[in-house]
Design a protein around this motif. Structure first.
Motif, PDB file in Angstrom:
ATOM      1  N   GLN A 106      35.478  36.944  53.721  1.00  0.00           N
ATOM      2  CA  GLN A 106      36.435  36.135  52.954  1.00  0.00           C
ATOM      3  C   GLN A 106      36.693  36.812  51.611  1.00  0.00           C
ATOM      4  O   GLN A 106      35.844  36.823  50.727  1.00  0.00           O
ATOM      5  CB  GLN A 106      35.897  34.728  52.737  1.00  0.00           C
ATOM      6  N   LYS A 107      37.896  37.365  51.482  1.00  0.00           N
ATOM      7  CA  LYS A 107      38.234  38.141  50.292  1.00  0.00           C
ATOM      8  C   LYS A 107      38.719  37.250  49.154  1.00  0.00           C
ATOM      9  O   LYS A 107      39.183  36.129  49.366  1.00  0.00           O
ATOM     10  CB  LYS A 107      39.313  39.172  50.628  1.00  0.00           C
ATOM     11  N   LEU A 108      38.620  37.799  47.947  1.00  0.00           N
ATOM     12  CA  LEU A 108      39.132  37.092  46.778  1.00  0.00           C
ATOM     13  C   LEU A 108      40.656  37.106  46.794  1.00  0.00           C
ATOM     14  O   LEU A 108      41.263  38.103  47.197  1.00  0.00           O
ATOM     15  CB  LEU A 108      38.620  37.757  45.501  1.00  0.00           C
ATOM     16  N   PRO A 109      41.303  36.039  46.365  1.00  0.00           N
ATOM     17  CA  PRO A 109      42.773  35.980  46.423  1.00  0.00           C
ATOM     18  C   PRO A 109      43.471  37.005  45.541  1.00  0.00           C
ATOM     19  O   PRO A 109      44.611  37.396  45.811  1.00  0.00           O
ATOM     20  CB  PRO A 109      43.083  34.546  45.966  1.00  0.00           C
ATOM     21  N   TYR A 110      42.794  37.487  44.497  1.00  0.00           N
ATOM     22  CA  TYR A 110      43.426  38.429  43.584  1.00  0.00           C
ATOM     23  C   TYR A 110      42.959  39.876  43.782  1.00  0.00           C
ATOM     24  O   TYR A 110      43.395  40.774  43.077  1.00  0.00           O
ATOM     25  CB  TYR A 110      43.183  38.006  42.127  1.00  0.00           C
ATOM     26  N   ASN A 111      42.049  40.091  44.752  1.00  0.00           N
ATOM     27  CA  ASN A 111      41.579  41.450  45.018  1.00  0.00           C
ATOM     28  C   ASN A 111      41.029  41.525  46.439  1.00  0.00           C
ATOM     29  O   ASN A 111      39.932  41.042  46.711  1.00  0.00           O
ATOM     30  CB  ASN A 111      40.492  41.851  44.009  1.00  0.00           C
ATOM     31  N   ASN A 112      41.783  42.139  47.325  1.00  0.00           N
ATOM     32  CA  ASN A 112      41.369  42.239  48.726  1.00  0.00           C
ATOM     33  C   ASN A 112      40.195  43.185  48.943  1.00  0.00           C
ATOM     34  O   ASN A 112      39.623  43.236  50.033  1.00  0.00           O
ATOM     35  CB  ASN A 112      42.555  42.703  49.591  1.00  0.00           C
ATOM     36  N   ASN A 113      39.845  43.953  47.911  1.00  0.00           N
ATOM     37  CA  ASN A 113      38.694  44.855  48.027  1.00  0.00           C
ATOM     38  C   ASN A 113      37.377  44.171  47.675  1.00  0.00           C
ATOM     39  O   ASN A 113      36.299  44.767  47.842  1.00  0.00           O
ATOM     40  CB  ASN A 113      38.881  46.063  47.109  1.00  0.00           C
ATOM     41  N   LYS A 114      37.446  42.939  47.175  1.00  0.00           N
ATOM     42  CA  LYS A 114      36.251  42.200  46.772  1.00  0.00           C
ATOM     43  C   LYS A 114      36.173  40.893  47.546  1.00  0.00           C
ATOM     44  O   LYS A 114      37.190  40.333  47.969  1.00  0.00           O
ATOM     45  CB  LYS A 114      36.266  41.914  45.269  1.00  0.00           C
ATOM     46  N   SER A 115      34.948  40.387  47.713  1.00  0.00           N
ATOM     47  CA  SER A 115      34.744  39.170  48.495  1.00  0.00           C
ATOM     48  C   SER A 115      34.010  38.107  47.690  1.00  0.00           C
ATOM     49  O   SER A 115      33.367  38.402  46.682  1.00  0.00           O
ATOM     50  CB  SER A 115      33.942  39.486  49.761  1.00  0.00           C
ATOM     51  N   PHE A 116      34.114  36.859  48.178  1.00  0.00           N
ATOM     52  CA  PHE A 116      33.371  35.772  47.546  1.00  0.00           C
ATOM     53  C   PHE A 116      31.864  36.016  47.649  1.00  0.00           C
ATOM     54  O   PHE A 116      31.126  35.794  46.698  1.00  0.00           O
ATOM     55  CB  PHE A 116      33.740  34.439  48.219  1.00  0.00           C
TER      56      PHE A 116
ATOM     57  N   THR B 174      30.565  39.622  36.445  1.00  0.00           N
ATOM     58  CA  THR B 174      31.032  39.385  37.808  1.00  0.00           C
ATOM     59  C   THR B 174      32.550  39.296  37.862  1.00  0.00           C
ATOM     60  O   THR B 174      33.193  39.863  38.759  1.00  0.00           O
ATOM     61  CB  THR B 174      30.415  38.084  38.359  1.00  0.00           C
ATOM     62  N   ILE B 175      33.134  38.599  36.899  1.00  0.00           N
ATOM     63  CA  ILE B 175      34.597  38.475  36.853  1.00  0.00           C
ATOM     64  C   ILE B 175      35.248  39.839  36.651  1.00  0.00           C
ATOM     65  O   ILE B 175      36.227  40.191  37.310  1.00  0.00           O
ATOM     66  CB  ILE B 175      35.014  37.501  35.731  1.00  0.00           C
ATOM     67  N   VAL B 176      34.692  40.625  35.738  1.00  0.00           N
ATOM     68  CA  VAL B 176      35.236  41.959  35.476  1.00  0.00           C
ATOM     69  C   VAL B 176      35.092  42.854  36.702  1.00  0.00           C
ATOM     70  O   VAL B 176      36.013  43.586  37.065  1.00  0.00           O
ATOM     71  CB  VAL B 176      34.534  42.592  34.247  1.00  0.00           C
ATOM     72  N   GLU B 177      33.927  42.806  37.359  1.00  0.00           N
ATOM     73  CA  GLU B 177      33.695  43.636  38.538  1.00  0.00           C
ATOM     74  C   GLU B 177      34.652  43.290  39.672  1.00  0.00           C
ATOM     75  O   GLU B 177      35.036  44.161  40.461  1.00  0.00           O
ATOM     76  CB  GLU B 177      32.240  43.455  39.004  1.00  0.00           C
ATOM     77  N   SER B 178      35.043  42.023  39.763  1.00  0.00           N
ATOM     78  CA  SER B 178      35.938  41.602  40.840  1.00  0.00           C
ATOM     79  C   SER B 178      37.404  41.888  40.550  1.00  0.00           C
ATOM     80  O   SER B 178      38.241  41.781  41.448  1.00  0.00           O
ATOM     81  CB  SER B 178      35.759  40.096  41.101  1.00  0.00           C
ATOM     82  N   HIS B 179      37.715  42.238  39.317  1.00  0.00           N
ATOM     83  CA  HIS B 179      39.111  42.497  38.937  1.00  0.00           C
ATOM     84  C   HIS B 179      39.584  43.824  39.530  1.00  0.00           C
ATOM     85  O   HIS B 179      38.816  44.788  39.603  1.00  0.00           O
ATOM     86  CB  HIS B 179      39.230  42.540  37.409  1.00  0.00           C
ATOM     87  N   PRO B 180      40.851  43.892  39.952  1.00  0.00           N
ATOM     88  CA  PRO B 180      41.384  45.144  40.521  1.00  0.00           C
ATOM     89  C   PRO B 180      41.232  46.352  39.605  1.00  0.00           C
ATOM     90  O   PRO B 180      41.135  47.492  40.081  1.00  0.00           O
ATOM     91  CB  PRO B 180      42.855  44.822  40.762  1.00  0.00           C
ATOM     92  N   LEU B 181      41.185  46.132  38.281  1.00  0.00           N
ATOM     93  CA  LEU B 181      41.045  47.243  37.350  1.00  0.00           C
ATOM     94  C   LEU B 181      39.728  47.988  37.567  1.00  0.00           C
ATOM     95  O   LEU B 181      39.669  49.211  37.406  1.00  0.00           O
ATOM     96  CB  LEU B 181      41.118  46.730  35.909  1.00  0.00           C
ATOM     97  N   SER B 182      38.680  47.249  37.946  1.00  0.00           N
ATOM     98  CA  SER B 182      37.388  47.893  38.186  1.00  0.00           C
ATOM     99  C   SER B 182      37.430  48.799  39.408  1.00  0.00           C
ATOM    100  O   SER B 182      36.665  49.757  39.502  1.00  0.00           O
ATOM    101  CB  SER B 182      36.294  46.827  38.375  1.00  0.00           C
ATOM    102  N   THR B 183      38.315  48.491  40.349  1.00  0.00           N
ATOM    103  CA  THR B 183      38.483  49.348  41.518  1.00  0.00           C
ATOM    104  C   THR B 183      39.220  50.620  41.131  1.00  0.00           C
ATOM    105  O   THR B 183      38.893  51.723  41.587  1.00  0.00           O
ATOM    106  CB  THR B 183      39.253  48.607  42.628  1.00  0.00           C
TER     107      THR B 183
END
Length: 241
Positions: free
Chosen positions: A157-167, A212-221
């Motif tokens: 189950q991916k995060l709605p704002y980043n498909n590379n990260k999950s709940f 955690t919020i920063v790591e899940s942001h697309p910018l971290s990818t």
């Protein structure tokens, strides 16, 4: 270690810490060489263990800046190693395989280099009496490392704002970073380096959540979470501690 001679004590502590750190890295190099774990999992096991084991050795050093500088020699040597290997000057296939995502030695100039730079900075600037040090290392090592392992295994189950990260990965990162931070708070408090409190626990909660919020942001990818997570930890930590 030797109260009568802090220099000799710090030197011995550095030798012991170096032996421990080398043993940890050697272990994961062997597992990578033998293909015991998936390469990405093996890389994260290095990521999780090195910084946390390194911090366990800090009580061997003297108080003050001398102890911090001696301790920083260990990640400092690894900075040089990452630079030499990332530039192709030093060849070590086992290390590259254990620390890179795709087996490319040039990857060592990004995530692995940011990783040892963060630990060196936390050690020399903040040292063991600062909760910022604990938060920075624990969220980088335990938090970010566990997030990747759990996210790959249970992150359907991916995060709605980043498909590379999950709940699952984000929950794992927050939980691991927070628990490790509280654990090291208690560990250093038992040596008298800082005074544990519920206010500090709350501060770790806030910092782990922000990381955690920063790591899940697309910018971290796009950049690298080994860079964005420590920056977020140091910034938020400077306000809450």
């Amino acid at each position: 270690m030797f109260t009568d001679n802090a220099f000799v004590g710090d030197l011995c502590a550095t030798v012991i810490t170096g032996a421990v750190a080398s043993s940890v890295l050697r272990l994961w190099e062997e597992t990578a060489k033998r293909g015991i774990f998936d390469q990405k999992v093996n890389r994260k096991l290095v990521h999780i263990s090195f910084g946390l084991v390194f911090m366990l050795c800090w009580p061997m050093y003297s108080s003050g800046q001398q102890g911090a500088l001696f301790a920083a020699l260990i990640p400092g040597l690894n900075i040089i190693k990452m630079l030499l290997m990332g530039l192709g000057i030093w060849k070590d296939e086992a290390t590259v395989k254990s620390m890179s995502r795709y087996g490319d030695y040039r990857e060592l100039l990004k995530g692995p280099l940011y990783y040892v730079l963060t630990i060196s900075l936390a050690c020399t600037v903040y040292w063991r009496s600062s909760p910022i040090t604990i938060a920075a290392v624990c969220n980088l090592c335990a938090g970010d490392g566990v997030a990747d392992v759990i996210g790959r295994k249970f992150g359907s189950q991916k995060l709605p704002y980043n498909n590379n990260k999950s709940f699952a990965g984000s929950v794992a990162m927050f939980t691991a970073g927070f628990i490790a931070s509280v654990g090291y708070m208690h560990y250093f408090s038992s040596f008298g380096y800082l005074e544990e409190s519920w206010e500090m626990v709350f501060g770790f909660f806030v910092v782990s959540l922000a990381s955690t919020i920063v790591e899940s942001h697309p910018l971290s990818t796009v950049l690298d979470d080994n860079l964005t997570v420590p920056l977020a930890t140091l910034l938020v930590g400077s306000f809450v501690f």
